[in-house]
Design an enzyme around this catalytic site. Structure first.
Site, PDB file in Angstrom:
ATOM      1  N   LYS A 155       0.834  -1.223   0.000  1.00 15.76           N
ATOM      2  CA  LYS A 155       0.000   0.000   0.000  1.00 15.76           C
ATOM      3  C   LYS A 155       0.861   1.263   0.000  1.00 15.76           C
ATOM      4  O   LYS A 155       0.667   2.158  -0.812  1.00 15.76           O
ATOM      5  CB  LYS A 155      -0.929   0.025   1.233  1.00 15.76           C
ATOM      6  CG  LYS A 155      -1.974  -1.060   1.259  1.00 15.76           C
ATOM      7  CD  LYS A 155      -2.900  -0.923   2.461  1.00 15.76           C
ATOM      8  CE  LYS A 155      -2.197  -1.076   3.805  1.00 15.76           C
ATOM      9  NZ  LYS A 155      -1.551  -2.394   4.026  1.00 15.76           N
ATOM     10  N   ARG A 203      11.328  -5.451   5.548  1.00 16.14           N
ATOM     11  CA  ARG A 203      11.111  -4.020   5.305  1.00 16.14           C
ATOM     12  C   ARG A 203      12.070  -3.181   6.149  1.00 16.14           C
ATOM     13  O   ARG A 203      12.296  -3.462   7.322  1.00 16.14           O
ATOM     14  CB  ARG A 203       9.669  -3.640   5.651  1.00 16.14           C
ATOM     15  CG  ARG A 203       9.428  -2.130   5.577  1.00 16.14           C
ATOM     16  CD  ARG A 203       7.978  -1.770   5.407  1.00 16.14           C
ATOM     17  NE  ARG A 203       7.131  -2.188   6.521  1.00 16.14           N
ATOM     18  CZ  ARG A 203       5.800  -2.129   6.497  1.00 16.14           C
ATOM     19  NH1 ARG A 203       5.167  -1.677   5.437  1.00 16.14           N
ATOM     20  NH2 ARG A 203       5.105  -2.528   7.537  1.00 16.14           N
ATOM     21  N   ARG A 236      10.953  -1.241  11.777  1.00  8.89           N
ATOM     22  CA  ARG A 236       9.837  -0.897  12.660  1.00  8.89           C
ATOM     23  C   ARG A 236       9.663  -1.967  13.726  1.00  8.89           C
ATOM     24  O   ARG A 236       9.814  -3.153  13.447  1.00  8.89           O
ATOM     25  CB  ARG A 236       8.544  -0.805  11.840  1.00  8.89           C
ATOM     26  CG  ARG A 236       8.337   0.545  11.183  1.00  8.89           C
ATOM     27  CD  ARG A 236       7.258   0.531  10.128  1.00  8.89           C
ATOM     28  NE  ARG A 236       6.001  -0.099  10.537  1.00  8.89           N
ATOM     29  CZ  ARG A 236       4.906  -0.143   9.767  1.00  8.89           C
ATOM     30  NH1 ARG A 236       4.932   0.424   8.560  1.00  8.89           N
ATOM     31  NH2 ARG A 236       3.809  -0.713  10.189  1.00  8.89           N
ATOM     32  N   ARG A 284      -0.534  -9.009  13.181  1.00  6.51           N
ATOM     33  CA  ARG A 284      -1.133  -8.008  12.292  1.00  6.51           C
ATOM     34  C   ARG A 284      -1.883  -8.675  11.142  1.00  6.51           C
ATOM     35  O   ARG A 284      -2.926  -8.198  10.709  1.00  6.51           O
ATOM     36  CB  ARG A 284      -0.049  -7.076  11.741  1.00  6.51           C
ATOM     37  CG  ARG A 284       0.416  -6.066  12.797  1.00  6.51           C
ATOM     38  CD  ARG A 284       1.746  -5.463  12.458  1.00  6.51           C
ATOM     39  NE  ARG A 284       1.714  -4.700  11.225  1.00  6.51           N
ATOM     40  CZ  ARG A 284       2.783  -4.496  10.442  1.00  6.51           C
ATOM     41  NH1 ARG A 284       3.945  -5.008  10.767  1.00  6.51           N
ATOM     42  NH2 ARG A 284       2.671  -3.786   9.356  1.00  6.51           N
TER      43      ARG A 284
HETATM   44  P1  ADP Z   1       2.169  -1.840   3.241  1.00  5.24           P
HETATM   45  O1  ADP Z   1       2.159  -0.342   3.262  1.00  5.24           O
HETATM   46  O2  ADP Z   1       0.976  -2.421   2.541  1.00  5.24           O
HETATM   47  O3  ADP Z   1       2.378  -2.438   4.583  1.00  5.24           O
HETATM   48  P2  ADP Z   1       4.760  -1.548   1.894  1.00  5.24           P
HETATM   49  O4  ADP Z   1       4.500  -0.734   0.689  1.00  5.24           O
HETATM   50  O5  ADP Z   1       5.469  -0.898   3.022  1.00  5.24           O
HETATM   51  O6  ADP Z   1       3.422  -2.302   2.374  1.00  5.24           O
HETATM   52  O7  ADP Z   1       5.606  -2.841   1.422  1.00  5.24           O
HETATM   53  C1  ADP Z   1       6.037  -3.829   2.364  1.00  5.24           C
HETATM   54  C2  ADP Z   1       7.467  -4.250   2.023  1.00  5.24           C
HETATM   55  O8  ADP Z   1       7.464  -4.991   0.798  1.00  5.24           O
HETATM   56  C3  ADP Z   1       8.437  -3.102   1.794  1.00  5.24           C
HETATM   57  O9  ADP Z   1       9.697  -3.505   2.283  1.00  5.24           O
HETATM   58  C4  ADP Z   1       8.450  -2.909   0.285  1.00  5.24           C
HETATM   59  O10 ADP Z   1       9.709  -2.408  -0.170  1.00  5.24           O
HETATM   60  C5  ADP Z   1       8.211  -4.321  -0.222  1.00  5.24           C
HETATM   61  N1  ADP Z   1       7.353  -4.370  -1.428  1.00  5.24           N
HETATM   62  C6  ADP Z   1       6.299  -3.582  -1.735  1.00  5.24           C
HETATM   63  N2  ADP Z   1       5.726  -3.963  -2.898  1.00  5.24           N
HETATM   64  C7  ADP Z   1       6.432  -5.043  -3.325  1.00  5.24           C
HETATM   65  C8  ADP Z   1       6.338  -5.895  -4.486  1.00  5.24           C
HETATM   66  N3  ADP Z   1       5.374  -5.717  -5.397  1.00  5.24           N
HETATM   67  N4  ADP Z   1       7.239  -6.900  -4.597  1.00  5.24           N
HETATM   68  C9  ADP Z   1       8.195  -7.091  -3.650  1.00  5.24           C
HETATM   69  N5  ADP Z   1       8.348  -6.319  -2.552  1.00  5.24           N
HETATM   70  C10 ADP Z   1       7.470  -5.302  -2.389  1.00  5.24           C
HETATM   71  P1  ADP Z   2       0.781  -1.835   7.487  1.00  3.09           P
HETATM   72  O1  ADP Z   2       0.148  -1.245   6.289  1.00  3.09           O
HETATM   73  O2  ADP Z   2       2.134  -2.367   7.217  1.00  3.09           O
HETATM   74  O3  ADP Z   2      -0.095  -2.768   8.228  1.00  3.09           O
HETATM   75  P2  ADP Z   2       0.498   0.722   8.824  1.00  3.09           P
HETATM   76  O4  ADP Z   2       1.697   1.574   8.860  1.00  3.09           O
HETATM   77  O5  ADP Z   2      -0.573   1.059   7.871  1.00  3.09           O
HETATM   78  O6  ADP Z   2       1.042  -0.733   8.583  1.00  3.09           O
HETATM   79  O7  ADP Z   2      -0.131   0.610  10.264  1.00  3.09           O
HETATM   80  C1  ADP Z   2       0.643   0.361  11.406  1.00  3.09           C
HETATM   81  C2  ADP Z   2      -0.253   0.220  12.627  1.00  3.09           C
HETATM   82  O8  ADP Z   2      -0.957   1.455  12.864  1.00  3.09           O
HETATM   83  C3  ADP Z   2      -1.361  -0.829  12.524  1.00  3.09           C
HETATM   84  O9  ADP Z   2      -0.895  -2.121  12.859  1.00  3.09           O
HETATM   85  C4  ADP Z   2      -2.381  -0.293  13.534  1.00  3.09           C
HETATM   86  O10 ADP Z   2      -1.995  -0.584  14.871  1.00  3.09           O
HETATM   87  C5  ADP Z   2      -2.268   1.210  13.341  1.00  3.09           C
HETATM   88  N1  ADP Z   2      -3.245   1.684  12.339  1.00  3.09           N
HETATM   89  C6  ADP Z   2      -2.981   2.130  11.083  1.00  3.09           C
HETATM   90  N2  ADP Z   2      -4.120   2.461  10.436  1.00  3.09           N
HETATM   91  C7  ADP Z   2      -5.128   2.222  11.307  1.00  3.09           C
HETATM   92  C8  ADP Z   2      -6.551   2.349  11.257  1.00  3.09           C
HETATM   93  N3  ADP Z   2      -7.184   2.798  10.165  1.00  3.09           N
HETATM   94  N4  ADP Z   2      -7.239   2.001  12.357  1.00  3.09           N
HETATM   95  C9  ADP Z   2      -6.660   1.538  13.466  1.00  3.09           C
HETATM   96  N5  ADP Z   2      -5.335   1.396  13.586  1.00  3.09           N
HETATM   97  C10 ADP Z   2      -4.570   1.722  12.534  1.00  3.09           C
END
Ligand code: ADP
Ligand code: ADP
Ligand code: ZN
Length: 210
Positions: free
Chosen positions: A13, A117, A149, A160
């Site tokens: 995302k 990551r 993180r 998660r």
């Molecule tokens: P999210 O915001 O949904 O948690 P991220 O964009 O931070 O996900 O991506 C999670 C990890 O995977 C990061 O380390 C990123 O560099 C890597 N990543 C994101 N998209 C891809 C992909 N299409 N293929 C391989 N690795 C990816």
């Molecule tokens: P990822 O996309 O990798 O799961 P985020 O950075 O989006 O991670 O979110 C990290 C943490 O922040 C989540 O695990 C949750 O605890 C909190 N969080 C993020 N967005 C929300 C939301 N819309 N509602 C509740 N908690 C949230």
């Protein structure tokens, strides 16, 4: 254009939101980034949120809504909100997405994505294998040292993903019923996922003015 990004943790995302926001000139609102900022600043909200984040749980809906509200506009990509049905219903009162992009990734891939990551204080995100910086452990953009993180450690990652399955996944049907859901194959490379997203967004149904 109002976009909501939906998908499990690690689906890409944040990575895709940055690319979409650059290409289509949209504000990128990430609730995760906003919450981490509040945690770093040790605000009251941040201290409260940290308890949930460390456990891999969602923070309280009202609290997260308050931080997302100021960012809502007509040209925005929401990354990480809504994350459960209650949040989606609350959001509906003042924001209706034009399209919800659902990034679908096999669950066994997610753990590797998340534990590998590496993040930078400047907001840049890398992966030790899939998207490494030029110099190991150092941000390409600002030269700072990258960090992992707390919630990207394996124990929290597993929680998660469970939270996603229980609370967030039902949003797929919710937005499918509203006929605004588009599912993307997030198992592809970062580049190919972005291509697929652009193909969807370039369909003029979603960009009436372009
Ligand atoms: P999210 O915001 O949904 O948690 P991220 O964009 O931070 O996900 O991506 C999670 C990890 O995977 C990061 O380390 C990123 O560099 C890597 N990543 C994101 N998209 C891809 C992909 N299409 N293929 C391989 N690795 C990816
Ligand atoms: P990822 O996309 O990798 O799961 P985020 O950075 O989006 O991670 O979110 C990290 C943490 O922040 C989540 O695990 C949750 O605890 C909190 N969080 C993020 N967005 C929300 C939301 N819309 N509602 C509740 N908690 C949230
Ligand atoms: Zn940086």
């Amino acid at each position: 254009m109002k976009i909501v990004l939906l998908g499990p943790p690690g689906c890409g995302k944040g990575t895709q939101a940055k690319k979409i926001s650059g290409k289509y000139n949209l504000a990128h609102v990430s609730t995760g980034d906003l919450l981490r900022k509040a945690v770093a600043e040790k605000t009251e909200l941040g201290l409260k949120a940290k308890e949930y984040m460390d456990k891999g749980k969602l923070g309280p809906d009202e609290l997260v809504l308050e931080i997302v509200k100021p960012g809502l506009s007509d040209d925005v990509i929401l990354d990480g909100f809504p994350r459960n049905l209650n949040q989606a219903v609350m959001l509906k009162n003042f924001f209706s997405p034009d399209v919800v992009l659902n990034i679908n990734v096999d669950f066994n891939v997610l753990v590797k994505r998340l534990t590998g990551r590496r993040s930078c204080r400047c907001g840049a995100v890398y992966h030790t294998e899939y998207n490494p910086p030029k110099k190991e452990g150092i941000c390409d953009k600002c030269n700072s040292r990258l960090y992992q993180r707390d919630d990207d450690k394996e124990e929290v990652v597993v929680k998660r993903i469970e939270t996603y399955k229980k609370e967030t996944k039902p949003l797929i049907d919710y937005y499918k019923k509203q006929r605004i859901l588009k599912t993307i194959n997030g198992n592809l490379s970062i580049h190919d996922v972005f291509d697929e997203i652009c193909r969807i967004l370039n369909n003029k149904t979603y960009i009436p003015l372009m």
